[in-house]
Design an enzyme around this catalytic site. Structure first.
Site, mmCIF file in Angstrom:
data_model
loop_
_atom_site.group_PDB
_atom_site.id
_atom_site.type_symbol
_atom_site.label_atom_id
_atom_site.label_comp_id
_atom_site.label_asym_id
_atom_site.label_seq_id
_atom_site.Cartn_x
_atom_site.Cartn_y
_atom_site.Cartn_z
ATOM 1 N N LYS A 1 0.737 9.602 -10.874
ATOM 2 C CA LYS A 1 1.519 9.097 -9.748
ATOM 3 C C LYS A 1 2.958 9.013 -10.243
ATOM 4 O O LYS A 1 3.288 8.179 -11.076
ATOM 5 C CB LYS A 1 1.044 7.725 -9.284
ATOM 6 N N ALA B 1 2.234 1.920 -0.399
ATOM 7 C CA ALA B 1 3.171 0.790 -0.471
ATOM 8 C C ALA B 1 3.367 0.101 0.867
ATOM 9 O O ALA B 1 3.581 0.743 1.890
ATOM 10 C CB ALA B 1 4.524 1.203 -1.031
#
Length: 256
Positions: free
Chosen positions: A96, A183
């Site tokens: 990531k 997120a």
């Protein structure tokens, strides 16, 4: 929905789990089990890759769950590349890519992310970049060969839900690689909304880790994501701008 495939790897669960903020390895393990996730992210700074019994890694059954290292903490492409190389030496190729020099909102740096992504793809990493909800950047990253894009729904850890819907819809429409909303998702309904919009998966951390009962919240997110997937597969009825009668419009006088 079509099967979720990233870098030729098939996933049955569309819920990915971040491992930061959990109070203990036991809490993390319970959340992983309850979520039925098959994909977790781990910040390299939180683990000792030389110790197989590291507290965080010990909570992850690698026979069932794939681990993706996170470059969180990197402030530029150079730092992200160094973190990636450390992970590669320990056998981790899923990455990531997260570069955020801004300490207040932790917003990703688009220029440094693009530079790093291109280099990491060439070095054989499976790269999933965390990005602002920028359709142009998403396409540029796709052009350099990333394996998915991970646009934010709102700032990291904010639990605000999806505040970037219009741009997310464009990214989803245009993307030829999986789109993972990452997120800001604070409730299971936020995750369901992302899947119903057409996102391929969601990544959740704070909303689960900081819950009073992380395992129960993980289960709730898993159920919401699966419910949204079932709904899409059921082919929802069309949306109309005007009312559409659900029963005959003739009156009782007409019947009499």
């Amino acid at each position: 929905m079509k099967k979720l495939v990233i870098a030729n790897t098939e996933f049955n669960s569309r819920l990915f789990l971040g491992t930061g903020k959990f109070s203990s390895a036991n809490a993390l393990k319970s959340a992983i089990d309850s979520s039925e996730t098959e994909f977790v992210t781990v910040a390299l700074k939180r683990v000792n890759l030389d110790q197989k019994d590291d507290d965080i890694l010990s909570a992850i059954n690698k026979d069932k769950v794939k681990v993706m290292l996170n470059t969180s903490g990197a402030r530029n492409a150079e730092e992200a590349l160094k973190i990636a190389q450390l992970g590669k030496m320990a056998g981790y190729k899923w990455l990531k890519l997260e570069i955020h020099p801004d300490p207040n909102y932790l917003l990703p740096d688009p220029i440094e992310t693009l530079i790093a992504a291109e280099k990491l793809v060439k070095e054989g990493f499976f790269v999933l970049p965390y990005i602002n909800t920028d359709p142009v950047l998403a396409k540029r990253l796709e052009d350099v060969g990333v394996h998915a894009v991970m646009p934010l729904g709102s700032p990291i850890g904010s639990n605000q839900g999806i505040r970037t819907k219009a741009m997310l819809e464009i990214i989803i429409e245009q993307s030829n690689v999986p789109v993972v909303v990452d997120a800001g998702l604070g409730l299971p309904s936020h995750a369901a909304d992302a899947i119903e919009m057409g996102a391929d998966a969601v990544l959740v951390n704070t909303a689960i880790a900081a819950a009073g009962n992380p395992a129960q919240m993980a289960k709730a997110f898993a159920m919401a994501v699966k419910s949204a997937e079932y709904a899409i597969n059921a082919m929802p009825a069309p949306i109309f701008s005007k009312a559409s009668p659900t029963s005959p419009m003739n009156t009782f006088d007409d019947i009499v």
